[in-house]
Design a protein around this motif. Sequence first.
Motif, PDB file in Angstrom:
ATOM      1  N   ALA A 214       0.726 -98.824-107.230  1.00 48.87           N
ATOM      2  CA  ALA A 214       0.501 -99.973-106.349  1.00 48.87           C
ATOM      3  C   ALA A 214      -0.976-100.324-106.376  1.00 48.87           C
ATOM      4  O   ALA A 214      -1.837 -99.445-106.478  1.00 48.87           O
ATOM      5  CB  ALA A 214       0.925 -99.650-104.918  1.00 48.87           C
ATOM      6  N   GLN A 215      -1.244-101.633-106.301  1.00 50.47           N
ATOM      7  CA  GLN A 215      -2.626-102.105-106.331  1.00 50.47           C
ATOM      8  C   GLN A 215      -2.826-103.141-105.225  1.00 50.47           C
ATOM      9  O   GLN A 215      -1.985-104.010-105.021  1.00 50.47           O
ATOM     10  CB  GLN A 215      -2.944-102.731-107.689  1.00 50.47           C
ATOM     11  N   ASP A 216      -3.952-103.022-104.533  1.00 49.73           N
ATOM     12  CA  ASP A 216      -4.255-103.975-103.466  1.00 49.73           C
ATOM     13  C   ASP A 216      -5.766-104.022-103.263  1.00 49.73           C
ATOM     14  O   ASP A 216      -6.467-103.041-103.501  1.00 49.73           O
ATOM     15  CB  ASP A 216      -3.567-103.561-102.167  1.00 49.73           C
ATOM     16  N   ALA A 217      -6.242-105.157-102.819  1.00 50.99           N
ATOM     17  CA  ALA A 217      -7.655-105.325-102.497  1.00 50.99           C
ATOM     18  C   ALA A 217      -7.860-105.016-101.015  1.00 50.99           C
ATOM     19  O   ALA A 217      -6.962-105.198-100.198  1.00 50.99           O
ATOM     20  CB  ALA A 217      -8.115-106.741-102.811  1.00 50.99           C
ATOM     21  N   SER A 218      -9.052-104.548-100.680  1.00 47.62           N
ATOM     22  CA  SER A 218      -9.366-104.203 -99.305  1.00 47.62           C
ATOM     23  C   SER A 218     -10.804-104.622 -99.000  1.00 47.62           C
ATOM     24  O   SER A 218     -11.631-104.724 -99.890  1.00 47.62           O
ATOM     25  CB  SER A 218      -9.192-102.702 -99.095  1.00 47.62           C
ATOM     26  N   PHE A 219     -11.070-104.840 -97.741  1.00 51.01           N
ATOM     27  CA  PHE A 219     -12.381-105.294 -97.275  1.00 51.01           C
ATOM     28  C   PHE A 219     -13.108-104.147 -96.596  1.00 51.01           C
ATOM     29  O   PHE A 219     -12.519-103.388 -95.825  1.00 51.01           O
ATOM     30  CB  PHE A 219     -12.191-106.454 -96.288  1.00 51.01           C
TER      31      PHE A 219
ATOM     32  N   ALA B 167      -3.082 -96.943-106.457  1.00 46.34           N
ATOM     33  CA  ALA B 167      -2.523 -95.697-105.950  1.00 46.34           C
ATOM     34  C   ALA B 167      -1.194 -95.393-106.625  1.00 46.34           C
ATOM     35  O   ALA B 167      -0.524 -96.289-107.130  1.00 46.34           O
ATOM     36  CB  ALA B 167      -2.318 -95.780-104.441  1.00 46.34           C
ATOM     37  N   VAL B 168      -0.823 -94.124-106.608  1.00 46.90           N
ATOM     38  CA  VAL B 168       0.490 -93.693-107.057  1.00 46.90           C
ATOM     39  C   VAL B 168       1.301 -93.427-105.801  1.00 46.90           C
ATOM     40  O   VAL B 168       0.885 -92.664-104.928  1.00 46.90           O
ATOM     41  CB  VAL B 168       0.395 -92.425-107.928  1.00 46.90           C
TER      42      VAL B 168
ATOM     43  N   ALA C  87       2.073-104.964-106.784  1.00 49.39           N
ATOM     44  CA  ALA C  87       0.759-105.514-106.466  1.00 49.39           C
ATOM     45  C   ALA C  87       0.880-106.502-105.311  1.00 49.39           C
ATOM     46  O   ALA C  87       1.952-107.040-105.041  1.00 49.39           O
ATOM     47  CB  ALA C  87       0.162-106.199-107.692  1.00 49.39           C
ATOM     48  N   ASP C  88      -0.230-106.751-104.664  1.00 55.40           N
ATOM     49  CA  ASP C  88      -0.295-107.704-103.578  1.00 55.40           C
ATOM     50  C   ASP C  88       0.090-109.095-104.087  1.00 55.40           C
ATOM     51  O   ASP C  88      -0.109-109.424-105.255  1.00 55.40           O
ATOM     52  CB  ASP C  88      -1.732-107.712-103.039  1.00 55.40           C
ATOM     53  N   GLY C  89       0.628-109.926-103.220  1.00 55.46           N
ATOM     54  CA  GLY C  89       1.046-111.270-103.592  1.00 55.46           C
ATOM     55  C   GLY C  89      -0.090-112.161-104.067  1.00 55.46           C
ATOM     56  O   GLY C  89       0.137-113.127-104.798  1.00 55.46           O
ATOM     57  N   TRP C  90      -1.337-111.840-103.700  1.00 50.47           N
ATOM     58  CA  TRP C  90      -2.474-112.628-104.144  1.00 50.47           C
ATOM     59  C   TRP C  90      -2.546-112.664-105.668  1.00 50.47           C
ATOM     60  O   TRP C  90      -2.911-113.665-106.264  1.00 50.47           O
ATOM     61  CB  TRP C  90      -3.767-112.057-103.582  1.00 50.47           C
ATOM     62  N   TYR C  91      -2.201-111.554-106.326  1.00 54.81           N
ATOM     63  CA  TYR C  91      -2.287-111.482-107.778  1.00 54.81           C
ATOM     64  C   TYR C  91      -1.318-112.440-108.443  1.00 54.81           C
ATOM     65  O   TYR C  91      -1.521-112.844-109.581  1.00 54.81           O
ATOM     66  CB  TYR C  91      -2.030-110.060-108.257  1.00 54.81           C
ATOM     67  N   ALA C  92      -0.244-112.813-107.776  1.00 60.77           N
ATOM     68  CA  ALA C  92       0.750-113.702-108.361  1.00 60.77           C
ATOM     69  C   ALA C  92       0.363-115.181-108.256  1.00 60.77           C
ATOM     70  O   ALA C  92       0.825-115.988-109.048  1.00 60.77           O
ATOM     71  CB  ALA C  92       2.108-113.493-107.677  1.00 60.77           C
TER      72      ALA C  92
END
Length: 163
Positions: free
Chosen positions: A61-66, A98-99, A155-160
């Motif tokens: 899984a991949q996601d951006a964070s602030f 992350a796995v 992945a987060d929806g932003w990537y799509a």
Amino acid sequence: AALLATILALRGRFNYRNLARYGEYCERSYARQFAQPFPWLQYHAQVILDAVPAAHELIAAQDASFIPKSGQPTPGLGQFYNGCAGRAERGLEISALAVIDLTQKGAYVAAVTQINTPSPKLKKAQTELTRLNQAIAQVQMTRPHLPARVRYLAADGWYAKQK
């Protein structure tokens, strides 16, 4: 192992003086060791292999964070969307890969990379380093170190919605 045990026992600030006070080595030894590169990807891959039984089903899984941050000299400091606040704020943006153990319902961080958004003042030819390109590069760099049973990436929806 000695460093991790010392960090867990540490009181106060995390610096070489406190590491020497609570640990087994002197300040200079810690400083020399921290100056050396460390293979974080291989380390995280080995921890994941040791922690997750072979029969468990895994995905990535991949996601951006602030991360809120102030101060001028920080590289990559800018305005990024903070989901907790619901608005753009001053700070840093990271991309975490992350796995996820679907059987045990837990996650293990494999890699974290700071995202450097190019300035809008740059010419179009110089903006090849977009946020999405950086996220793709992170997956490509990390993939060889992930367990072989990881076949899917969530992945987060932003990537799509970009590119």
